[in-house]
Motif scaffolding. Structure first.
Motif, PDB file in Angstrom:
ATOM      1  N   LEU C  16       0.843  -1.209   0.000  1.00 56.46           N
ATOM      2  CA  LEU C  16       0.000   0.000   0.000  1.00 56.46           C
ATOM      3  C   LEU C  16       0.875   1.255   0.000  1.00 56.46           C
ATOM      4  O   LEU C  16       0.595   2.234  -0.688  1.00 56.46           O
ATOM      5  N   TYR C  17       1.950   1.196   0.781  1.00 61.31           N
ATOM      6  CA  TYR C  17       2.880   2.326   0.798  1.00 61.31           C
ATOM      7  C   TYR C  17       3.438   2.597  -0.599  1.00 61.31           C
ATOM      8  O   TYR C  17       3.526   3.752  -1.043  1.00 61.31           O
ATOM      9  N   GLU C  18       3.779   1.543  -1.320  1.00 59.02           N
ATOM     10  CA  GLU C  18       4.355   1.720  -2.660  1.00 59.02           C
ATOM     11  C   GLU C  18       3.417   2.485  -3.595  1.00 59.02           C
ATOM     12  O   GLU C  18       3.858   3.219  -4.472  1.00 59.02           O
ATOM     13  N   LYS C  19       2.099   2.305  -3.388  1.00 61.17           N
ATOM     14  CA  LYS C  19       1.128   3.006  -4.238  1.00 61.17           C
ATOM     15  C   LYS C  19       1.169   4.518  -4.040  1.00 61.17           C
ATOM     16  O   LYS C  19       0.622   5.278  -4.838  1.00 61.17           O
ATOM     17  N   LEU C  20       1.774   4.959  -2.938  1.00 60.06           N
ATOM     18  CA  LEU C  20       1.802   6.392  -2.627  1.00 60.06           C
ATOM     19  C   LEU C  20       3.045   7.088  -3.173  1.00 60.06           C
ATOM     20  O   LEU C  20       3.113   8.316  -3.203  1.00 60.06           O
ATOM     21  N   LYS C  21       4.023   6.301  -3.594  1.00 60.98           N
ATOM     22  CA  LYS C  21       5.279   6.899  -4.060  1.00 60.98           C
ATOM     23  C   LYS C  21       5.121   7.459  -5.467  1.00 60.98           C
ATOM     24  O   LYS C  21       4.553   6.810  -6.345  1.00 60.98           O
ATOM     25  N   ASP C  22       5.655   8.667  -5.680  1.00 56.76           N
ATOM     26  CA  ASP C  22       5.521   9.312  -6.974  1.00 56.76           C
ATOM     27  C   ASP C  22       6.460  10.517  -6.979  1.00 56.76           C
ATOM     28  O   ASP C  22       6.558  11.212  -5.965  1.00 56.76           O
ATOM     29  N   PRO C  23       7.125  10.792  -8.099  1.00 56.79           N
ATOM     30  CA  PRO C  23       8.024  11.959  -8.131  1.00 56.79           C
ATOM     31  C   PRO C  23       7.305  13.280  -7.837  1.00 56.79           C
ATOM     32  O   PRO C  23       7.943  14.260  -7.449  1.00 56.79           O
ATOM     33  N   LYS C  24       5.980  13.297  -7.976  1.00 60.73           N
ATOM     34  CA  LYS C  24       5.199  14.516  -7.698  1.00 60.73           C
ATOM     35  C   LYS C  24       5.172  14.861  -6.223  1.00 60.73           C
ATOM     36  O   LYS C  24       4.923  16.003  -5.850  1.00 60.73           O
ATOM     37  N   TYR C  25       5.321  13.834  -5.364  1.00 60.00           N
ATOM     38  CA  TYR C  25       5.079  14.040  -3.942  1.00 60.00           C
ATOM     39  C   TYR C  25       6.379  14.035  -3.151  1.00 60.00           C
ATOM     40  O   TYR C  25       7.299  13.283  -3.462  1.00 60.00           O
ATOM     41  N   GLY C  26       6.416  14.832  -2.109  1.00 63.31           N
ATOM     42  CA  GLY C  26       7.591  14.858  -1.246  1.00 63.31           C
ATOM     43  C   GLY C  26       7.316  14.312   0.140  1.00 63.31           C
ATOM     44  O   GLY C  26       8.229  13.981   0.878  1.00 63.31           O
ATOM     45  N   GLY C  27       6.022  14.210   0.502  1.00 64.31           N
ATOM     46  CA  GLY C  27       5.688  13.762   1.848  1.00 64.31           C
ATOM     47  C   GLY C  27       4.590  12.718   1.842  1.00 64.31           C
ATOM     48  O   GLY C  27       3.562  12.892   1.199  1.00 64.31           O
ATOM     49  N   ILE C  28       4.834  11.635   2.541  1.00 64.35           N
ATOM     50  CA  ILE C  28       3.855  10.550   2.635  1.00 64.35           C
ATOM     51  C   ILE C  28       3.587  10.299   4.115  1.00 64.35           C
ATOM     52  O   ILE C  28       4.500   9.974   4.871  1.00 64.35           O
ATOM     53  N   VAL C  29       2.338  10.475   4.524  1.00 68.26           N
ATOM     54  CA  VAL C  29       1.966  10.194   5.908  1.00 68.26           C
ATOM     55  C   VAL C  29       0.999   9.021   5.915  1.00 68.26           C
ATOM     56  O   VAL C  29       0.047   8.985   5.126  1.00 68.26           O
ATOM     57  N   THR C  30       1.286   8.043   6.766  1.00 72.50           N
ATOM     58  CA  THR C  30       0.387   6.898   6.868  1.00 72.50           C
ATOM     59  C   THR C  30      -0.025   6.694   8.322  1.00 72.50           C
ATOM     60  O   THR C  30       0.755   6.941   9.244  1.00 72.50           O
ATOM     61  N   PHE C  31      -1.258   6.265   8.474  1.00 74.13           N
ATOM     62  CA  PHE C  31      -1.736   5.820   9.776  1.00 74.13           C
ATOM     63  C   PHE C  31      -2.104   4.352   9.653  1.00 74.13           C
ATOM     64  O   PHE C  31      -2.809   3.961   8.715  1.00 74.13           O
ATOM     65  N   VAL C  32      -1.644   3.551  10.596  1.00 77.41           N
ATOM     66  CA  VAL C  32      -2.043   2.149  10.654  1.00 77.41           C
ATOM     67  C   VAL C  32      -2.633   1.887  12.034  1.00 77.41           C
ATOM     68  O   VAL C  32      -2.026   2.214  13.052  1.00 77.41           O
ATOM     69  N   GLY C  33      -3.849   1.352  12.044  1.00 76.36           N
ATOM     70  CA  GLY C  33      -4.466   0.951  13.296  1.00 76.36           C
ATOM     71  C   GLY C  33      -4.329  -0.549  13.458  1.00 76.36           C
ATOM     72  O   GLY C  33      -4.673  -1.316  12.557  1.00 76.36           O
ATOM     73  N   THR C  34      -3.770  -0.967  14.584  1.00 79.35           N
ATOM     74  CA  THR C  34      -3.566  -2.391  14.833  1.00 79.35           C
ATOM     75  C   THR C  34      -4.372  -2.823  16.063  1.00 79.35           C
ATOM     76  O   THR C  34      -4.811  -1.986  16.844  1.00 79.35           O
TER      77      THR C  34
END
Lengths: 133, 81, 133, 81
Positions: C16-34
């Motif tokens: 899922l993280y890989e889907k967020l990677k893109d040269p357009k973006y500089g910041g990726i924030v994720t929340f995971v609830g366990t």
């Protein structure tokens, strides 16, 4: 329990995320900073990061310790050396019992890292070489 | 007294990994920065925005009791993350 | 461009993280609830999640669309079925040009998901079975 | 008119996947909830905290123009995440 690392090794997001998992915690917030291609009209080709070792590591500990003292877990990795577009430059992760805390602390850590941890970026753009942001 | 000052980033590119400067006994951070700034006119602006670190801690504004064993460094504005 | 999924399949954080990677973006924030073991004095053994399909998916789209319209990318996955301790129940990720936006939007998404998306948890604790929080 | 109301979570456990209730023409959400609540005393509290959805959208407080094709559901307080 924190894990703090500044190194030329690529940032393994999945492995760093795993370090945050624990039955104690219900919320994990991570921030990943990647190399972005465009900043307004400026096109970045690649970035080289350097750090003042081990002052940078010591500063990270100063940031992480008070947060871990409140029961959370902190994982921070910053890459140095040569990075291409979309490469991860920094990973900041916080696991906490409650998500509000995890969000607050994660954002505090990256904000403060960008002010107080002696790491520098040298950005090679298509038109010029630039130090800093 | 003469002290060695470690340099990083754009300052390191201009002046090398470290420089030796002559400063008063118990110098302030500003006095050390002033001494480094006089080494080359093109670094004065960079030095003015840098912070001083002693033994890998940011230094305050007061007089510094330095000995030969202390590690002194100039920290240009950081840009990690 | 968003990716929204509610399913019994385990949440693959790295994918899922890989889907967020893109040269357009500089910041990726994720929340995971366990799944957390302790909530005060209550010890959780496992949790079963159920959802109202496809209303839940439609609600997720309503949350994600206005954020994507501002140029960000949204990835949300929620697991249903039987979850054990430390299993990921939800993944919310936002990639944006700037990190402040990524933090704000990620937190907004998980806060709103917890209010408006028809998913329910049935918590089997050591002393009782509990619906909801 | 008679309508089918889909149920979820604790309501589903008590009453099954759906129930048929008799409501006025163009009922309000509260009238539908009232009708479901009368099916069993032990669900009245659960029904009171539930929200109504029509065709998979949360419904407002006004009168609802329902036809037989509409999907009506009671949404207990959600607890995802």
């Amino acid at each position: 329990m924190h894990y703090l690392r500044i190194s030329d090794a690529p940032i393994e997001v999945a492995a760093l995320y795993e370090k945050l998992k624990d039955p104690k915690y219900g919320g994990i917030v991570t921030f990943v900073g990647t190399v972005r291609q465009w900043t307004g009209e400026i096109e970045t080709k690649y970035i080289d990061y350097s750090a003042y070792h081990p002052m940078a590591e010591k500063q990270l500990e100063k940031l992480a310790d008070p947060i871990e003292a409140q029961g959370a877990r902190v994982v921070i990795a910053h890459r140095t050396g040569h990075l291409e577009l979309t490469d991860e430059a920094v990973f900041v992760g916080v696991a906490a019992a409650h998500r509000k805390d995890a969000f607050r602390w994660c954002e505090y850590l990256i904000d403060t890292l960008k002010k107080d941890v002696p790491i520098w970026k040298k950005e090679t753009d298509t038109d010029a070489v630039r130090w800093g942001d | 007294m003469e002290i060695q000052v470690k340099l990083f980033a754009m300052l390191q590119e201009q002046l090398g990994d470290s420089v030796a400067v002559e400063v008063p006994a118990q110098p302030t951070a500003d006095q050390i920065k002033g001494a480094v700034g006089q080494l080359a006119p093109n670094v004065r602006q960079m030095v003015s925005t840098a912070r001083l670190a002693v033994n890998q801690e940011f230094a305050g504004n007061g007089q510094l009791k330095l000995s030969a064993a202390d590690e002194v460094a100039l920290i240009p504005p950081v840009s990690g993350g």
